[in-house]
Write an enzyme that holds these catalytic residues in place. Structure first.
Site, PDB file in Angstrom:
ATOM      1  N   GLU A 185     -29.292   5.637  64.574  1.00  0.00           N
ATOM      2  CA  GLU A 185     -28.131   6.733  65.258  1.00  0.00           C
ATOM      3  C   GLU A 185     -29.018   8.093  64.160  1.00  0.00           C
ATOM      4  OE1 GLU A 185     -24.654   6.062  64.046  1.00  0.00           O
ATOM      5  OE2 GLU A 185     -24.209   5.289  65.571  1.00  0.00           O
ATOM      6  N   GLU A 263     -23.545  -0.924  69.842  1.00  0.00           N
ATOM      7  CA  GLU A 263     -22.504  -1.510  68.748  1.00  0.00           C
ATOM      8  C   GLU A 263     -21.390  -0.706  70.180  1.00  0.00           C
ATOM      9  OE1 GLU A 263     -21.951   1.678  65.718  1.00  0.00           O
ATOM     10  OE2 GLU A 263     -24.194   0.493  64.747  1.00  0.00           O
TER      11      GLU A 263
END
Length: 644
Positions: A185, A263
């Site tokens: 991320e 995710e």
């Protein structure tokens, strides 16, 4: 002398190896951009995956958790590798016991699960410092997660140890790792250093070769800075997000190939002092079904959350400092204790609509134990054991030093100085610039005065005589794992001020409380009688009656037989119990030892209780040690040992 003629055995083996090697070469996992899908060994493939963190699950329980994940219909698991878990000091590596990464890969293979690996170097994961080792901060000017030469040198050194270990486990080499994530991320990190990302991609390619699929993962807002040409772009989002909008945005960065949600959130994390997070079964299953109908590959984060044992919890910064709870249950399909939940069965039903799921019964929930309440006995004041807690003595400095500067990674450090003049009236005592990281217990001549807390309480009023001893017990409550672009140093970041006087001439005592619990206390317990312990199962330790009107009052850690179960903060919640796996308890007839470090207030009758169900959703506005048995605790002479 003429060379010896090869044996008949060698002559037989060489043709056999020649036949086997081309078969290994046929193993492949690739992106089919023409048909927006993955190919596994040339056949269309879609992974339905779940996250499990080996570092949050004791090794003896790995096989159980993986078997339940496979039974649920998953064909793949996804997990991080926390750098700080494996390189606790520069150049010192640990891959033993519950840190044995290769053993975990092997357990996954035995469960017939493929692997998506996320080695970082930064992982977030609500883990201490996002998986980065705190010793990086011994160079105070370092810029983490950038092309800073100091940071890259440490990263390169680590990956030159880690990546060769996993190379044989890549899918095309005969292993079960089908893809590897680069960083984590990164688009959410303000630095947006593309040179850093290119360096990582080049390092991965140099050490792992060209065949392994490398990818990135970001939230929708992070795709611009987090994606990199040559790495496959994936996204993450939860049931409440707009799937169509997010996948449409993903197509701007990855026009062709399979859609991937790396995710998909089955629940959420918990912070001390906030409500327990949950995600409804219907929302999670509906979102999964919608993605699978699109042909997307999905990883569910988390499928089994586990526990932040010891000091491994991370923290967030969302307006203020928010430490993560010990429990990482995450409202996941498999509970913290490894039990299937209704969410698991509902997800299995959804998965079965799209691919075959294993037949046969799911292993039953583990047996649970109830016991108590059991009374604990005070054994002494913490600082009375200073020589044992800090055997090498204090570090002296004019100004206070941080944890990192004295190489104290976790836990506690005592700061001590002496008043240079008498303070007759209550006088403000404070640390400038929010300089308490994270919680300071202040004492004058051994008398507790109050607490200073990061972002919460910044001032006390003190009095004292010339020469009075000022002690500040400083607690590190977990380094930031997300939500900040600055390094999270611990301790006193600025010199305290009393009135108008800057306090100097400090002694720093780095405290090794775990060592004291593991090695010194067992010697004392040998003197005690050994009552019978009950037959044991998994259980949940509960502290009845440890709540006070002061809702910020905090205890700290609990050990079972020397194993640090983690932090407790019953007055803050939401977590009220600590998970105790049954393997931590000695069998019937043996002595079991409970140790508590209580920092502020002790009930008149301090007790612990063991429940057969956790309490994770209750938000409420001295070091103690004894032996655990079925009906009694040994009653040898108490030693004073308490927080204050």
């Amino acid at each position: 002398m003429a060379p010896k003629k090869p044996s008949c055995l060698h002559s037989l083996l060489l043709p056999l190896l020649t036949l086997l090697l081309p078969q290994a070469d046929t193993r492949s996992f690739v992106v089919d951009r023409d048909h927006d899908r993955f190919l596994l060994d040339g056949a269309p493939f879609r992974y339905v995956s779940g996250s499990l963190h080996y570092f949050r699950v004791p090794r003896v329980l790995w096989a159980d958790r993986l078997l339940k994940m496979r039974w649920s219909g998953l064909n793949t698991i996804q997990f991080y590798v926390p750098w700080n878990y494996h390189e606790p000091q520069p150049g010192v590596y640990n891959f033993n016991g519950s840190r044995d990464l290769i053993a975990f890969l092997n357990e996954a293979a035995l469960a017939n699960l493929l692997v998506i690996l996320r080695p970082g170097p930064y992982i977030c994961a609500e883990w201490e410092m996002g998986g980065l080792p705190s010793w990086l901060l011994r160079k105070p000017e370092i810029h983490l997660r950038t092309s800073d030469p100091d940071f890259l040198a440490a990263v390169d050194s680590w990956f030159k140890v880690l990546l060769p270990k996993i190379y044989p486990w890549l899918y095309h080499n005969g292993g079960n790792i089908i893809s590897i994530q680069v960083e984590n991320e990164y688009g959410s990190y303000r630095a947006c250093d593309s040179s850093y990302m290119r360096h990582l991609a080049g390092l991965f390619r140099a050490l792992l070769g060209e065949k392994i699929l490398l990818f990135t993962t970001d939230g929708p807002e992070g795709l611009q800075c987090g994606s990199l040409q040559g790495l496959y772009t994936t996204v993450d989002f939860g049931p409440a997000d707009n799937m169509t909008k997010i996948f449409t945005l993903l197509r701007k960065y990855e026009p062709h190939g399979p859609l991937v949600n790396s995710e998909y959130y089955t629940g959420w994390l918990d912070y001390w002092g906030q409500n327990h997070s949950t995600q409804s079964v219907s929302a999670v299953t509906k979102g999964l079904e919608n993605m699978l109908e699109l042909g997307a590959s999905v990883n569910m984060y988390m499928f089994h959350g586990g526990t932040n044992f010891g000091y491994w919890n991370g923290a967030d910064k969302k307006g203020r400092f928010l430490p993560i709870t010990t429990s990482y249950d995450y409202d996941a399909p498999i509970s913290e204790a490894g039990d299937p939940t209704p969410k698991l069965f509902a997800l299995r039903n959804v998965i079965s609509k799209f691919q075959e799921v294993p037949l046969g019964p799911l292993p039953p929930p583990s047996p649970k134990m109830m016991l108590g309440p059991l009374t604990l006995h005070l054994v002494g004041h913490l600082l009375a054991f200073l020589d044992l807690l800090c055997p090498h003595g204090p570090i002296n400095s004019i100004l206070p030093m941080t944890f990192e500067a004295v190489k104290q990674d976790h836990g506690f450090m005592l700061y001590r100085t002496y008043l240079t003049h008498t303070i007759f009236e209550p006088t403000p005592f404070w640390v400038p610039n929010n300089g308490v990281h994270d919680r300071a217990y202040v004492m004058v001549d051994g008398v507790f005065q109050g607490v200073l807390e990061r972002n919460m309480r910044d001032k006390l009023f003190l009095m004292g005589k010339l020469g009075s001893k000022l002690d500040i017990l400083l607690e590190n409550m977990g380094r930031l794992s997300f939500g900040s672009n600055s390094s999270d140093f611990k301790g006193l970041l600025e010199p305290p001020i009393l009135g108008h006087t800057i306090l100097t001439q400090w002694m720093m005592f780095p405290l090794k409380i775990d060592n004291l619990v593991k090695w010194w206390f067992p010697l004392q317990l040998l003197k005690r009688p050994h009552p019978q312990a009950p037959s044991v199962g998994d259980t949940f330790l509960y502290l009845p009656g440890w709540t006070k009107k002061n809702h910020r009052r905090r205890g700290t850690d609990i050990w079972i037989n020397g194993f640090n179960l983690g932090r407790y903060w019953t007055t803050q919640g939401p977590q009220q119990t600590l998970y105790v796996p049954r393997f931590l308890l000695f069998p019937k007839g043996a002595l079991n030892k409970i140790t508590l470090l209580e920092l502020e207030n002790v009930p008149l009758q301090p007790q612990v209780q063991f429940l057969d169900k956790p309490i994770l959703n209750s938000t409420l506005h001295g070091l103690r040690i004894d032996s655990l048995s079925a009906d009694t605790l040994s009653a040898s002479e108490p030693m004073e040992l308490s927080g204050h």
